[in-house]
Design a protein around this motif. Structure first.
Motif, PDB file in Angstrom:
ATOM      1  N   ALA A 192       0.857  -1.329   0.071  1.00  0.00           N
ATOM      2  CA  ALA A 192       0.005   0.168   0.002  1.00  0.00           C
ATOM      3  C   ALA A 192       1.008   1.200  -0.144  1.00  0.00           C
ATOM      4  O   ALA A 192       0.601   2.250  -0.443  1.00  0.00           O
ATOM      5  CB  ALA A 192      -0.865  -0.019   1.216  1.00  0.00           C
ATOM      6  N   ASP A 193       1.847   1.116   0.816  1.00  0.00           N
ATOM      7  CA  ASP A 193       2.878   2.620   0.768  1.00  0.00           C
ATOM      8  C   ASP A 193       4.063   2.211  -0.109  1.00  0.00           C
ATOM      9  O   ASP A 193       5.028   3.179   0.337  1.00  0.00           O
ATOM     10  CB  ASP A 193       2.914   2.885   2.261  1.00  0.00           C
ATOM     11  CG  ASP A 193       1.810   3.321   2.930  1.00  0.00           C
ATOM     12  OD1 ASP A 193       1.020   4.058   2.277  1.00  0.00           O
ATOM     13  OD2 ASP A 193       1.545   2.921   4.077  1.00  0.00           O
ATOM     14  N   ASP A 194       4.113   1.295  -1.027  1.00  0.00           N
ATOM     15  CA  ASP A 194       5.511   1.094  -1.608  1.00  0.00           C
ATOM     16  C   ASP A 194       5.807   2.132  -2.729  1.00  0.00           C
ATOM     17  O   ASP A 194       4.718   2.999  -2.998  1.00  0.00           O
ATOM     18  CB  ASP A 194       5.512  -0.213  -2.450  1.00  0.00           C
ATOM     19  CG  ASP A 194       5.879  -1.306  -1.747  1.00  0.00           C
ATOM     20  OD1 ASP A 194       5.886  -1.268  -0.343  1.00  0.00           O
ATOM     21  OD2 ASP A 194       6.418  -2.411  -2.201  1.00  0.00           O
ATOM     22  N   ALA A 195       6.940   2.383  -3.018  1.00  0.00           N
ATOM     23  CA  ALA A 195       7.345   3.518  -4.001  1.00  0.00           C
ATOM     24  C   ALA A 195       6.666   3.666  -5.140  1.00  0.00           C
ATOM     25  O   ALA A 195       6.257   4.829  -5.666  1.00  0.00           O
ATOM     26  CB  ALA A 195       8.863   3.619  -4.006  1.00  0.00           C
ATOM     27  N   HIS A 200       0.869  -5.386  -8.068  1.00  0.00           N
ATOM     28  CA  HIS A 200       2.286  -6.085  -8.768  1.00  0.00           C
ATOM     29  C   HIS A 200       3.382  -5.349  -8.195  1.00  0.00           C
ATOM     30  O   HIS A 200       4.663  -5.589  -8.833  1.00  0.00           O
ATOM     31  CB  HIS A 200       2.034  -5.723 -10.279  1.00  0.00           C
ATOM     32  CG  HIS A 200       2.855  -6.539 -11.200  1.00  0.00           C
ATOM     33  ND1 HIS A 200       3.462  -7.741 -10.893  1.00  0.00           N
ATOM     34  CD2 HIS A 200       3.505  -6.024 -12.429  1.00  0.00           C
ATOM     35  CE1 HIS A 200       4.198  -8.209 -11.785  1.00  0.00           C
ATOM     36  NE2 HIS A 200       4.137  -7.161 -12.887  1.00  0.00           N
ATOM     37  N   ALA A 201       3.374  -4.401  -7.255  1.00  0.00           N
ATOM     38  CA  ALA A 201       4.582  -3.558  -6.863  1.00  0.00           C
ATOM     39  C   ALA A 201       5.622  -4.155  -6.318  1.00  0.00           C
ATOM     40  O   ALA A 201       6.843  -3.929  -6.534  1.00  0.00           O
ATOM     41  CB  ALA A 201       4.033  -2.371  -5.712  1.00  0.00           C
ATOM     42  N   MET A 202       5.222  -5.232  -5.445  1.00  0.00           N
ATOM     43  CA  MET A 202       6.227  -6.310  -5.098  1.00  0.00           C
ATOM     44  C   MET A 202       6.833  -7.214  -5.930  1.00  0.00           C
ATOM     45  O   MET A 202       8.005  -7.976  -5.580  1.00  0.00           O
ATOM     46  CB  MET A 202       5.886  -6.769  -3.735  1.00  0.00           C
ATOM     47  CG  MET A 202       5.726  -5.785  -2.567  1.00  0.00           C
ATOM     48  SD  MET A 202       5.158  -6.576  -1.140  1.00  0.00           S
ATOM     49  CE  MET A 202       5.135  -5.444   0.099  1.00  0.00           C
ATOM     50  N   ALA A 258       9.376  -9.927   1.272  1.00  0.00           N
ATOM     51  CA  ALA A 258       9.331  -8.465   0.980  1.00  0.00           C
ATOM     52  C   ALA A 258      10.442  -7.679   1.718  1.00  0.00           C
ATOM     53  O   ALA A 258      11.386  -6.885   0.769  1.00  0.00           O
ATOM     54  CB  ALA A 258       7.884  -7.869   0.990  1.00  0.00           C
ATOM     55  N   PRO A 259      10.455  -7.821   2.861  1.00  0.00           N
ATOM     56  CA  PRO A 259      11.398  -6.892   3.583  1.00  0.00           C
ATOM     57  C   PRO A 259      12.882  -7.125   3.284  1.00  0.00           C
ATOM     58  O   PRO A 259      13.783  -6.282   3.534  1.00  0.00           O
ATOM     59  CB  PRO A 259      11.172  -7.206   5.316  1.00  0.00           C
ATOM     60  CG  PRO A 259      10.110  -7.783   5.259  1.00  0.00           C
ATOM     61  CD  PRO A 259       9.808  -8.396   3.959  1.00  0.00           C
TER      62      PRO A 259
END
Length: 457
Positions: A48-51, A91-93, A344-345
């Protein structure tokens, strides 16, 4: 191209879409659709808060368009804009599911379009599932075919099948939910096809996840334009003088048939245990097998046998950003050998600067094996004074023939969603998604994902 020719492909797809709401789906197919939904929502909320998401969300919200479709963890707006933002989130990650026969990330555009329109129109859960399943089956066939099929052939020519055929898949989902008849759906498919595009050169930047969101947006727009009377070319999905001839101009490609009555492509969907390009996963799995045995030992050389597509989509040898690292086979191997889980992290500035990881990069030699399947990898690690260790991935985890377990999906979902919603709402959301066939599920899910759903609000 293949000698197998489908007459009037656009017409056949439109007829298949027009009959979706009356079609009965096997229980296994419905279950697979719900599994895809759980995964889709998990990766979307987690990002939700990814670049890549933040600027897309800001622009969409700045338009202040009115509608009943929900931007996840944001306001309501028009279906097209909600699908744009939600698809970019999903699809951001690069952690979302991927069709194992090459059609790309099918759930991203298809679920984004289906949920945005369902919440806007008040569609039933049964109808929404029918729209998604039908869209998946169409998109998977248009972009599938395996190593010599359409999707892999597009990859080798620099194009992203998720972006190209995601528009058509989203248009199918939208046409089903908007109750478009066959001729109108044909026009929607033509509108979607003429907007097709998306370049492999964008991988490792914000534009790759944008491909998924824009495909969902354009598919909805295509259906809305067709419903409003917009005329389009209706031959663009044929095997000649259409989209395929434009993108694959030497015509060297195996075009899979539109065999809708023979099998369910949804049962060949693949899911990701690692938050990186699918082409890296088999190598990651082999590397992680060796990590416990390598602790405290000095690695002198790594030899990895990889499939051809790995270097096409994940061939960045010197990644400079965390996002680029997701598209680097060597970096992902190095993370795996150093014991990272590659969730992800683990793709962060900290790991990009981890000397234990980066010192291995020049030691990794990649050998592309022409006939090696994408689900295989073979790794040999040489250790100073101790010979070598070997690990093989025969079928990567997440493949239909080696599926992730229910516990795997729950762990992935919790790891993504709990930092955003907290444990209680994460549990409620997970339960609601798994009960999606029940009446009222969409409303309950959207209530948990509205702009006030974040933990602490």
């Amino acid at each position: 191209m293949s000698t197998r020719v489908d007459i009037h492909r656009g017409r056949r797809i439109a007829a298949y879409a027009a009959g979706a709401r009356d079609r009965e789906f096997p229980a296994a197919v419905t279950k697979a659709a719900i599994t895809a939904l759980v995964d889709y929502i998990g990766v979307a909320v987690g990002a939700a808060d990814d670049a890549p998401v933040r600027p897309v969300r800001r622009v969409a919200e700045s338009w202040a368009a009115r509608g009943n479709a929900l931007i996840f963890l944001g306001p309501r707006t028009t279906p097209a804009l909600a699908a744009l933002v939600n698809g970019t989130m999903a699809h951001a990650m690069d952690y979302d599911d991927a069709h194992q026969m090459g059609a790309g990330h099918v759930s991203c555009p298809c679920w984004s379009a289906a949920l945005a329109l369902a919440s806007h129109l008040g569609a039933s859960e049964k109808e929404t599932l029918a729209a998604f399943i039908t869209a998946f089956e169409v998109m998977a066939r248009l972009g599938g075919g395996g190593p010599q099929g359409v999707g892999r052939s597009l990859h080798r020519r620099g194009f992203h099948p998720t972006s190209i055929f995601g528009r058509v898949g989203a248009a199918v989902a939208a046409s089903v939910l908007m109750h478009l008849d066959q001729p109108t759906t044909e026009r929607a498919l033509g509108i979607a096809a003429t907007t097709a595009g998306g370049l492999i050169g964008s991988f490792g930047t914000h534009a790759k996840p944008f491909h998924g969101g824009k495909a969902a947006m354009d598919g909805i727009m295509a259906a809305e334009l067709a419903a409003a009377g917009f005329e389009s070319a209706t031959h663009l999905l044929e095997t000649e003088k259409g989209l395929l001839d434009a993108f694959i101009q030497d015509r060297v490609v195996e075009v899979p048939p539109l065999d809708f009555d023979e099998r369910w492509e949804l049962l060949r969907n693949g899911f990701k245990p690692y938050a990186s390009c699918r082409a890296t996963h088999a190598s990651i799995q082999a590397a992680r097998q060796l990590a416990p045995r390598l602790a405290g030992r000095k690695i002198t050389r790594v030899h990895a046998k990889i499939h051809p597509n790995a270097m096409v989509t994940a061939g960045k040898l010197d990644p400079r950003t965390p996002l680029e690292c997701k598209f680097s086979v060597p970096f992902c191997i190095s993370l795996g050998l150093r014991g990272y889980r590659l969730v992800a992290p683990d793709f962060s500035e900290a790991t990009l600067r981890d000397a234990a990881v980066t010192e291995l990069l020049p030691l990794i030699k990649l050998e592309v094996v022409p006939d090696q399947p994408q689900y295989e990898a073979h790794l040999e690690v040489h250790v100073e004074g101790e010979g070598s260790l070997r690990a093989d991935t025969d079928i990567v985890l997440g493949h239909a023939q080696n599926p992730m377990s229910g516990a795997d999906f729950l762990e992935k979902f919790q790891g993504l969603v709990e930092p955003v919603l907290g444990p209680q709402k994460t549990g409620q959301l997970y339960a609601g998604l798994n009960q999606f066939g029940q009446a009222g599920s969409i409303r309950k899910i959207m209530d948990l994902l509205d702009g006030n759903a974040r933990r602490g609000n």
